[in-house]
Each structure stands twice: as C-alpha cells, then as structure tokens.
Design an enzyme around this catalytic site. Structure first.
Site, PDB file in Angstrom:
ATOM      1  N   THR A   8       0.681  -1.248   0.000  1.00 27.54           N
ATOM      2  CA  THR A   8       0.000   0.000   0.000  1.00 27.54           C
ATOM      3  C   THR A   8       0.709   1.298   0.000  1.00 27.54           C
ATOM      4  O   THR A   8       1.830   1.415   0.425  1.00 27.54           O
ATOM      5  CB  THR A   8      -0.964   0.035   1.147  1.00 27.54           C
ATOM      6  OG1 THR A   8      -2.104  -0.404   0.621  1.00 27.54           O
ATOM      7  CG2 THR A   8      -1.125   1.225   1.898  1.00 27.54           C
ATOM      8  N   LYS A  40      -8.512   0.042   1.426  1.00 30.63           N
ATOM      9  CA  LYS A  40      -7.758   0.235   2.665  1.00 30.63           C
ATOM     10  C   LYS A  40      -8.152   1.512   3.388  1.00 30.63           C
ATOM     11  O   LYS A  40      -7.447   1.969   4.277  1.00 30.63           O
ATOM     12  CB  LYS A  40      -6.271   0.239   2.331  1.00 30.63           C
ATOM     13  CG  LYS A  40      -5.851  -1.028   1.601  1.00 30.63           C
ATOM     14  CD  LYS A  40      -4.537  -0.842   0.922  1.00 30.63           C
ATOM     15  CE  LYS A  40      -4.273  -1.954  -0.058  1.00 30.63           C
ATOM     16  NZ  LYS A  40      -3.107  -1.702  -0.881  1.00 30.63           N
ATOM     17  N   GLY A  52      -6.944   5.138   7.113  1.00 32.09           N
ATOM     18  CA  GLY A  52      -6.328   4.279   6.115  1.00 32.09           C
ATOM     19  C   GLY A  52      -5.245   3.458   6.789  1.00 32.09           C
ATOM     20  O   GLY A  52      -4.675   3.887   7.793  1.00 32.09           O
ATOM     21  N   SER A 131       4.479   1.816   1.550  1.00 35.18           N
ATOM     22  CA  SER A 131       5.689   1.708   0.733  1.00 35.18           C
ATOM     23  C   SER A 131       5.864   2.859  -0.251  1.00 35.18           C
ATOM     24  O   SER A 131       6.973   3.259  -0.551  1.00 35.18           O
ATOM     25  CB  SER A 131       5.696   0.373  -0.010  1.00 35.18           C
ATOM     26  OG  SER A 131       4.517   0.225  -0.765  1.00 35.18           O
ATOM     27  N   CYS A 166       6.447   3.224  -7.264  1.00 33.53           N
ATOM     28  CA  CYS A 166       6.521   2.166  -6.255  1.00 33.53           C
ATOM     29  C   CYS A 166       5.911   0.875  -6.792  1.00 33.53           C
ATOM     30  O   CYS A 166       4.734   0.856  -7.164  1.00 33.53           O
ATOM     31  CB  CYS A 166       5.778   2.609  -4.990  1.00 33.53           C
ATOM     32  SG  CYS A 166       5.737   1.335  -3.712  1.00 33.53           S
ATOM     33  N   THR A 169       2.546  -0.406  -5.232  1.00 27.20           N
ATOM     34  CA  THR A 169       1.397   0.488  -5.329  1.00 27.20           C
ATOM     35  C   THR A 169       0.826   0.396  -6.738  1.00 27.20           C
ATOM     36  O   THR A 169       1.571   0.455  -7.702  1.00 27.20           O
ATOM     37  CB  THR A 169       1.856   1.947  -5.051  1.00 27.20           C
ATOM     38  OG1 THR A 169       2.465   2.004  -3.759  1.00 27.20           O
ATOM     39  CG2 THR A 169       0.686   2.915  -5.109  1.00 27.20           C
TER      40      THR A 169
END
Length: 178
Positions: A8, A40, A52, A131, A166, A169
């Site tokens: 996430t 989330k 979140g 992340s 990322c 993600t």
C-alpha cells in the site's frame, strides 16, 4: 520462511476546509500481486473520521477494531483516541506484535499512528504511510503549492504518481472525503 507482505500507499490531504484520504488497491506477497482492488480506507465514528492502513492486512483490521472502540470511548475525539490506541498498541503483549500503520483524519486533525507509540500530526496536514508514502507525499506537496486542485484531486493525482514509481502500489485508487 514466510514472505513479507507489502501493501500500500495511503495519502491524506487537508485543503481549503476539505479532507480527502485515499489509497491504492494492491496487496503483494513477496514478488506476487495477490489482490489489485483492496479497499484500505474506512469511515469510522458515524462517518466523521477517515482511516487508512498500511502493512499486514490482518494486523491492520485488528487495529481498526481497537481504534473504533477508542473513538467510541472518547466520543469521537480523534487525538485522544489515537493516543490511547498508541499506548495500548505499545504496551499490550499481543498488539505489540502487529505490523501496520494507520493514517487518521477528521475535520481538525491529520495523524499518523504507529505501534512504537508515535502519534504524529504533520504541520502541513498531509499524511502518508506505506511503501509509496514518500512518493505520494512529495507529489501532494508540490500539487498543493503549485495548483488550485481540490483535496480529492491532489490525493488521486499523487497516488497515481506513486503508482508509477513504487512497485507495491497500483493505480486502482479509492478516495474518501469529509
């Protein structure tokens, strides 16, 4: 050996009296994408608090339950509930093992809550965890500084930018507003 679960990017923005909190939908186990459309982001305390989570999903759900209890105990006072959760998280033998972070926002406060007892309220009202959090935060700060975009649009565009950098993600983005 158990593979580490990476999950996430969560980003929250406060702008012009509006609050938006969003997250991507990807859940990754090791080098495998396990799910692409996870949600989330949650509304708690009769829709007055956005939360979140990042980290282990099972751990995050346990923390969300405890956080919701603390919000009820403290009549929706976000900071008080967050401090009480952080104290419990840090001192409880079971909770201490949980690996997750929470980002929480209401009309007044933007917080990052961790298992090490940290309750952090950034000066600029931008919260980011996970992340890709640093990428999303950098994008959000620049969009706030150089555009007139709404809080919702800043969150969406910043998460989109993080998804391009990322690997944990994706661009399946959920945004909630207060």
């Amino acid at each position: 050996m158990i593979e580490q679960l990476h999950a996430t990017t969560i980003l929250g923005v406060r702008r012009d009296g509006n609050i938006a909190l969003g997250g991507d939908g990807q859940v990754t186990l090791g080098t495998t994408v396990m799910k692409q459309n996870a949600n989330k982001i949650r509304k708690l305390h009769q829709g007055s608090v956005l939360v979140g989570f990042a980290g282990s999903a099972a751990d995050a759900f346990s923390l969300l339950d405890r956080f919701e209890e603390k919000l009820e105990q403290h009549q929706g006072q976000l900071v008080r509930a967050a401090v009480e959760l952080a104290k419990l998280w840090r001192t409880d033998k079971y909770l201490r093992q949980l690996e997750a972070l929470l980002a929480a926002m209401d009309k007044t406060h933007s917080l990052v809550i961790s298992g090490t007892g940290e309750v952090i309220e950034p000066d600029d009202g931008v919260v980011a965890i996970g992340s890709g959090g640093a990428y999303a935060m950098a994008a959000a700060r620049m969009l706030i500084k150089h555009t007139q975009m709404s809080a919702r649009d800043v969150v969406r565009e910043s998460l989109q930018a993080a998804s391009q950098i990322c690997i944990y993600t994706n661009n399946n983005i959920t945004v909630e507003e207060l």
